[in-house]
Design a protein around this motif. Sequence first.
Motif, mmCIF file in Angstrom:
data_model
loop_
_atom_site.group_PDB
_atom_site.id
_atom_site.type_symbol
_atom_site.label_atom_id
_atom_site.label_comp_id
_atom_site.label_asym_id
_atom_site.label_seq_id
_atom_site.Cartn_x
_atom_site.Cartn_y
_atom_site.Cartn_z
ATOM 1 N N ARG A 1 0.758 -1.474 0.075
ATOM 2 C CA ARG A 1 -0.032 0.028 0.085
ATOM 3 C C ARG A 1 0.906 1.486 -0.040
ATOM 4 O O ARG A 1 0.366 2.299 0.231
ATOM 5 C CB ARG A 1 -0.870 -0.013 1.183
ATOM 6 C CG ARG A 1 -0.401 -0.166 2.516
ATOM 7 C CD ARG A 1 -1.549 0.331 3.469
ATOM 8 N NE ARG A 1 -0.962 0.369 4.904
ATOM 9 C CZ ARG A 1 -0.839 -0.579 5.751
ATOM 10 N NH1 ARG A 1 -1.165 -1.696 5.454
ATOM 11 N NH2 ARG A 1 0.054 -0.295 6.795
ATOM 12 N N GLY A 2 2.088 1.053 -0.090
ATOM 13 C CA GLY A 2 3.138 2.386 -0.457
ATOM 14 C C GLY A 2 3.222 3.056 0.912
ATOM 15 O O GLY A 2 4.006 4.110 1.001
ATOM 16 N N ASP A 3 3.069 2.124 2.306
ATOM 17 C CA ASP A 3 3.150 3.024 3.447
ATOM 18 C C ASP A 3 4.718 2.573 4.023
ATOM 19 O O ASP A 3 4.672 1.574 4.793
ATOM 20 C CB ASP A 3 2.154 2.285 4.316
ATOM 21 C CG ASP A 3 2.479 2.918 5.870
ATOM 22 O OD1 ASP A 3 3.156 3.875 5.954
ATOM 23 O OD2 ASP A 3 1.713 2.186 6.762
ATOM 24 N N VAL A 4 5.584 3.350 3.187
ATOM 25 C CA VAL A 4 7.072 2.836 3.716
ATOM 26 C C VAL A 4 7.949 4.129 3.894
ATOM 27 O O VAL A 4 7.456 5.196 3.417
ATOM 28 C CB VAL A 4 7.701 2.147 2.549
ATOM 29 C CG1 VAL A 4 7.155 0.790 2.285
ATOM 30 C CG2 VAL A 4 7.645 2.830 1.200
ATOM 31 N N PRO A 5 8.949 4.005 4.770
ATOM 32 C CA PRO A 5 9.680 5.048 5.180
ATOM 33 C C PRO A 5 10.590 5.863 4.304
ATOM 34 O O PRO A 5 10.691 7.137 4.442
ATOM 35 C CB PRO A 5 10.445 4.581 6.514
ATOM 36 C CG PRO A 5 10.536 3.031 6.176
ATOM 37 C CD PRO A 5 9.492 2.707 5.333
ATOM 38 N N GLU A 6 11.097 5.142 3.225
ATOM 39 C CA GLU A 6 11.737 5.885 2.214
ATOM 40 C C GLU A 6 11.082 5.892 0.937
ATOM 41 O O GLU A 6 10.537 5.050 0.458
ATOM 42 C CB GLU A 6 13.131 4.835 2.082
ATOM 43 C CG GLU A 6 13.865 4.718 3.258
ATOM 44 C CD GLU A 6 15.293 3.879 2.899
ATOM 45 O OE1 GLU A 6 15.340 3.789 1.670
ATOM 46 O OE2 GLU A 6 15.687 3.332 3.807
ATOM 47 N N GLU A 7 11.305 7.415 0.474
ATOM 48 C CA GLU A 7 10.684 7.503 -0.739
ATOM 49 C C GLU A 7 11.322 6.731 -2.061
ATOM 50 O O GLU A 7 10.496 6.063 -2.854
ATOM 51 C CB GLU A 7 10.856 9.204 -1.313
ATOM 52 C CG GLU A 7 10.091 9.772 -2.127
ATOM 53 C CD GLU A 7 8.597 9.806 -1.587
ATOM 54 O OE1 GLU A 7 7.536 9.175 -2.231
ATOM 55 O OE2 GLU A 7 8.361 9.789 -0.345
ATOM 56 N N ALA A 8 12.520 6.614 -1.915
ATOM 57 C CA ALA A 8 13.202 5.707 -2.928
ATOM 58 C C ALA A 8 12.773 4.355 -2.947
ATOM 59 O O ALA A 8 12.467 3.756 -4.167
ATOM 60 C CB ALA A 8 14.800 5.608 -3.003
ATOM 61 N N LEU A 9 12.293 3.794 -1.648
ATOM 62 C CA LEU A 9 11.917 2.344 -1.535
ATOM 63 C C LEU A 9 10.459 2.308 -2.249
ATOM 64 O O LEU A 9 10.336 1.591 -2.933
ATOM 65 C CB LEU A 9 11.829 2.017 -0.276
ATOM 66 C CG LEU A 9 11.392 0.636 0.078
ATOM 67 C CD1 LEU A 9 12.010 -0.431 -0.576
ATOM 68 C CD2 LEU A 9 11.510 0.356 1.742
ATOM 69 N N LYS A 10 9.847 3.300 -2.014
ATOM 70 C CA LYS A 10 8.312 3.484 -2.534
ATOM 71 C C LYS A 10 8.107 3.533 -3.904
ATOM 72 O O LYS A 10 7.464 2.645 -4.448
ATOM 73 C CB LYS A 10 7.633 4.805 -1.927
ATOM 74 C CG LYS A 10 6.098 4.890 -1.713
ATOM 75 C CD LYS A 10 5.798 6.086 -0.901
ATOM 76 C CE LYS A 10 4.478 6.556 -1.212
ATOM 77 N NZ LYS A 10 4.223 7.662 -0.162
ATOM 78 N N THR A 11 9.225 4.169 -4.630
ATOM 79 C CA THR A 11 9.367 4.280 -5.939
ATOM 80 C C THR A 11 9.582 2.981 -6.648
ATOM 81 O O THR A 11 9.111 2.500 -7.424
ATOM 82 C CB THR A 11 10.198 5.403 -6.526
ATOM 83 O OG1 THR A 11 9.888 6.480 -5.331
ATOM 84 C CG2 THR A 11 10.013 5.850 -7.647
ATOM 85 N N SER A 12 10.817 2.355 -5.932
ATOM 86 C CA SER A 12 11.343 1.026 -6.773
ATOM 87 C C SER A 12 10.135 -0.151 -6.519
ATOM 88 O O SER A 12 9.969 -0.769 -7.157
ATOM 89 C CB SER A 12 12.580 0.639 -6.243
ATOM 90 O OG SER A 12 12.338 0.228 -5.055
ATOM 91 N N VAL A 13 9.541 -0.047 -5.285
ATOM 92 C CA VAL A 13 8.582 -1.077 -5.249
ATOM 93 C C VAL A 13 7.500 -0.898 -6.191
ATOM 94 O O VAL A 13 6.720 -1.925 -6.579
ATOM 95 C CB VAL A 13 7.874 -1.026 -3.671
ATOM 96 C CG1 VAL A 13 6.725 -1.934 -3.609
ATOM 97 C CG2 VAL A 13 9.161 -1.554 -2.818
ATOM 98 N N ALA A 14 6.852 0.480 -6.240
ATOM 99 C CA ALA A 14 5.792 0.862 -7.305
ATOM 100 C C ALA A 14 6.156 0.282 -8.454
ATOM 101 O O ALA A 14 5.345 -0.574 -9.082
ATOM 102 C CB ALA A 14 5.337 2.320 -7.138
ATOM 103 N N ALA A 15 7.383 0.390 -8.896
ATOM 104 C CA ALA A 15 7.727 0.061 -10.368
ATOM 105 C C ALA A 15 7.817 -1.395 -10.539
ATOM 106 O O ALA A 15 7.282 -1.842 -11.459
ATOM 107 C CB ALA A 15 9.104 0.792 -10.590
#
Lengths: 398, 398
Positions: free
Chosen positions: B49-63
Amino acid sequence: MSTPSDAPGSDQDRAARVALTSLVEPGHRAVWSLVRAEGAPATLERLMRGDVPEEALKTSVAARRSGLDPRRFAEATLLRAARLGARIVVPSDDEWPGRVEALATLELEAPGRVNRDVRPPLCIWVRGSWPLGPTLERSVAVVGARASTGYGNQVTAEIAAGLAENDWTVVSGGAFGIDAAAHRAAVLAGGITVAVLACGVDRPYPAGNAALFERIADAGLLISEWPPGSEPLRHRFLIRNRVIAAATAGTVVVEAAARSGAAQTMSRVLALGRAAMVVPGPVTSAMSVGCHELLRSRPDATLVTGVDDVLEAVGRIGEYGKPAPRGPEHRRDTLDEESALVLEAVPPRGSVTQEELAARAGLSLRTVLRRLSLLEVAGLVVRRDGEVALARRPRAAP
Amino acid sequence: MSTPSDAPGSDQDRAARVALTSLVEPGHRAVWSLVRAEGAPATLERLMRGDVPEEALKTSVAARRSGLDPRRFAEATLLRAARLGARIVVPSDDEWPGRVEALATLELEAPGRVNRDVRPPLCIWVRGSWPLGPTLERSVAVVGARASTGYGNQVTAEIAAGLAENDWTVVSGGAFGIDAAAHRAAVLAGGITVAVLACGVDRPYPAGNAALFERIADAGLLISEWPPGSEPLRHRFLIRNRVIAAATAGTVVVEAAARSGAAQTMSRVLALGRAAMVVPGPVTSAMSVGCHELLRSRPDATLVTGVDDVLEAVGRIGEYGKPAPRGPEHRRDTLDEESALVLEAVPPRGSVTQEELAARAGLSLRTVLRRLSLLEVAGLVVRRDGEVALARRPRAAP
């Protein structure tokens, strides 16, 4: 109190030191202390009348005295040396190598006479024209196994030639194998090399290196603590090793068999605060086993892979570092005459061999090689595969 | 609070760990911390659900999520693995190798993701019948150059066979050269060997070692953090290396070229308090240059000449060893990833144009030019007339 005739540097002092070497092996702790305290002539007197602090010393001096008058021995030996073109150097001489005085305070933990009797030489016999002290000032010892391999000989030659090209004197022990390879490469590179012998300089050992010894006497120095005529007795090599360790800024062991003398040498080098350097090799080679033993057991020993590592280590050890790279002010117009001649003889384009260059400059090959080292350090010429060319442009300061 | 169905070791925990490996590369610091704090299923929920502490992690997971349902991926992968005879091992399993948990507190001073994301694996895929933990309990890694020499292969074989004969597991990376020689010798000696892969255990890389991998799966273990089907992407080898370092009592580098990955491996080994062992070789061999670099720059690394030295070192280090004090890191080790790539692409001798360098490094010319400026300021490279060369070793100040 000293009278003028037995003062340090007097003929009497010189003769007494020679006489002492006929009575006791070099490095003897008690004898060296007596000489320091009372002078060589008084010490000789004492030894001759048996007035010495150690019973063992008294006995061995008495044994040596039978059938030998030390004073006559000294006279005869000095004459013999003069005929040979050898000279004696004593501590009061300008050319005495100050570095060996570090032996005055050397203490080794290992037992045995060879580890106790490590005091400085009383005198040094020299064959060759270079002044001893200045020649050893920038020097590195390169030593190793007599039964060296092709690998060891090759690495030795590269290191010794590189040292010579950087104006470092290459010191070694004159033995077969690594020692001979080191001397030979230094001579071929136009450098200065010093063989520290465990016998008289008139009969350098081994005889198989006779031609090499002649070249060393010509281009460098043959030196020994033992008077002309002395035999290379086995224990003398161990006594001699302390001088190699002390007289140089560092010692490189290139190859050594298991449990060889290399460990003994390195313990002296390290205890004297000199750079202890070891070349690794294939773990499959018996001639590298001693080197790897050293690297594993002596954390202060430095693994070196070539002359750059050696120069770095002896630079780090202190005052004898490589001359700083010269800046742009070091140009053609600041060159000495011979260097200028050599530089002018390098063609503006292309390259020439060093022999051609000597012919063009009208100088001896040896002079040309020495000058080329300087010109190369100054960034004015480059050498590659024995050919010389002008550097494309003087390097800008960084 | 965990319910039985998502408790560690439950099918849900197992599936969530597999799903997580489809969303993020192993070792990720933040993800590993979340799993430790909240469990794998909750962490998977968060990431999805994108609820993660790091922006970079959020982006790469989304990709990575686009076109992939992580839960379906996990189901399919677990089925696929079962068909292959592969199993998944998670921390709550008896056979989990406790040693890798040392990565939980590993801190490296070098910058870059590969030095930050060094946390323990979330799960390990295994092919082979030995229990993973006990097999790694008494293990030593033997690694080195792909382009190994006959000398390196021979020494590797002797060490690996000796380890096997002493009931030590031989761990390596499955690559050509030293790695393959280590696995092969262990198998031939009747020992156990573990290949730690940077790709799926169903498609071990390189394909040229296919027959060897079959023998390893038979007589030892093929393991990987990446699920079956994963490709051996370049950066994965560096991520994988931390597991080799952590899972073993020590690592032996047999041969390594100048500026190879061996330095990166050894920094992990030393920081984890494992035995860092290096085999020397001829100084004339390009494949021993990296080994000698290590021995010169890492005083904590141990020179080893054969299996006896290796056994002594891993005996001394104790079963899990104490983390070693960190020394000042080498300048090279503190480079960012792109600068390191550029530096690695500069040839050891001679020079290249900036365009050639960009091609060798696999980076854009613009990136290369920017990184070169930094490397030049750091004194690691020099540029002259549009050509780039390595700076000579900085000399110690006199």
